[in-house]
Design a protein around this motif. Structure first.
Motif, PDB file in Angstrom:
ATOM      1  N   GLN A   1       0.841  -1.013   0.014  1.00 35.12           N
ATOM      2  CA  GLN A   1      -0.077  -0.058   0.072  1.00 35.12           C
ATOM      3  C   GLN A   1       1.052   1.217  -0.041  1.00 35.12           C
TER       4      GLN A   1
ATOM      5  N   THR B   1      -6.724   0.720   5.547  1.00 35.07           N
ATOM      6  CA  THR B   1      -5.844   0.553   4.559  1.00 35.07           C
ATOM      7  C   THR B   1      -5.337  -1.068   4.498  1.00 35.07           C
TER       8      THR B   1
ATOM      9  N   SER C   1      -8.541  -0.166   0.592  1.00 36.83           N
ATOM     10  CA  SER C   1      -7.695  -0.133  -0.599  1.00 36.83           C
ATOM     11  C   SER C   1      -6.960  -1.421  -0.427  1.00 36.83           C
TER      12      SER C   1
ATOM     13  N   SER D   1      -5.458   3.200  -5.453  1.00 37.85           N
ATOM     14  CA  SER D   1      -5.754   4.389  -4.436  1.00 37.85           C
ATOM     15  C   SER D   1      -6.913   3.826  -3.586  1.00 37.85           C
ATOM     16  N   PRO D   2      -7.230   4.495  -2.604  1.00 37.16           N
ATOM     17  CA  PRO D   2      -8.433   4.060  -1.619  1.00 37.16           C
ATOM     18  C   PRO D   2      -9.531   4.275  -2.627  1.00 37.16           C
ATOM     19  N   ASN D   3     -10.569   3.073  -2.259  1.00 36.09           N
ATOM     20  CA  ASN D   3     -11.977   3.250  -2.874  1.00 36.09           C
ATOM     21  C   ASN D   3     -12.876   4.002  -2.155  1.00 36.09           C
TER      22      ASN D   3
END
Length: 311
Positions: A28, A78, A96, A101-103
């Protein structure tokens, strides 16, 4: 290979909280950061008016701190490898995975009243969430003091008591360390990068009173808090102790050290001659990563640095 890893992942953060290497496709971004010397942009903060009850974290260290302060407040995290096999986090939704990228849809569905990101890695999704009216906070850690301050701030945001965690931090450090041997930390081979005092690594060495030979060096570098050294500079410094940092994942733990061993200058160093070369994990020393990672690094520093402490 190591140059691309350090420059791509470190250059950015060193806008946060100290972690992605081209060899680490499953990491990540927030997990792959080196601490920067910049302060978080306070203008980008959008704090909740009341104590947060539903928190989503976009960095591994913030995840761990919130969990330790009050795990009931953590509703989304995360996807960090640091927690992959930790049963404590297995039932908490991931927002994520990998380097994605983070959803935002997942985050919004969790109905958070606070989203905590990492300066330099989370700025874009944080800005988008702010536009949607969601409270946010960006974090950054490049020193022991900033770790303590962050813990206090996060505790305030969720109405928790930070003191037990602060007390735990104190136990990580030696009570009365004496000045130890001259030390050089090497975080990559190409280029040869070493932390100065303006980094998490450098400040951690200060906490152990290690004589960091790169502490006062300033140079042109894509990574704040780190300097580029030539082989000649390493020979000139001739450290009594060398710490080589392992890559986060993707290759054997000794790969960086093995690459140094192939260099002609390596056997000329007194640390090599005296068998005082130590391998450390990336998490904890370069990127704080998590509280457990910091604790393990401190334990190893006590053993490897203070165990050969000068009298």
């Amino acid at each position: 290979m190591y140059r691309r890893w350090i420059v791509s992942a470190l250059a950015v953060l060193l806008s946060i909280f100290l972690a992605a290497c081209t060899n680490i496709t499953s990491q990540q971004p927030q997990a792959n950061v080196i601490a920067t010397t910049k302060s978080p942009n306070t203008n980008s903060q959008q704090l909740p008016k009341e104590s947060a009850k539903r928190v989503v974290t976009l960095s591994s260290l913030a995840t761990d701190i919130i969990y330790q302060l009050d795990q009931t407040k953590l509703v989304g995290i995360t996807g960090s490898t640091l927690f992959k096999n930790d049963p404590s986090f297995k039932d908490i939704p991931r927002v994520s995975e990998g380097q994605n990228s983070p959803n935002l849809e997942k985050i919004i569905a969790l109905k958070p009243d606070l989203v905590i990101g990492a300066e330099g890695f989370s700025n874009q999704p944080i800005q988008r969430l702010q536009q949607l009216g969601i409270s946010t906070f960006l974090t950054q850690v490049n020193s022991w003091k900033s770790l303590e301050e962050l813990t206090i701030k996060l505790a305030q945001l969720i109405n928790a008591d930070p003191q037990p965690l602060l007390n735990r931090y104190k136990n990580f450090l030696p009570a009365q360390p004496k000045e130890s041997y001259s030390t050089l930390v090497l975080v990559s081979r190409q280029p040869i990068l070493a932390p100065n005092k303006n980094s998490w690594s450098g400040d951690l060495l200060t906490q152990f009173r290690a004589k960091n030979l790169a502490a006062e060096l300033q140079a042109q570098s894509p990574i704040g808090g780190y300097v580029t050294l030539s082989a000649e500079k390493v020979i000139e410094a001739n450290p009594e102790v060398i710490i080589v940092v392992n890559t986060p994942q993707g290759s054997s733990e000794t790969s960086v050290l093995e690459s140094f061993k192939k260099e002609g200058f390596w056997q000329q160093l007194q640390a090599t001659k005296n068998n005082r070369v130590y391998s450390f994990n990336y998490y904890g020393l370069v990127n704080p990563g998590s509280i457990d990672a910091i604790e393990k690094t401190c334990q190893q520093l006590k053993q490897d640095l203070l165990g050969i402490e000068k009298t």
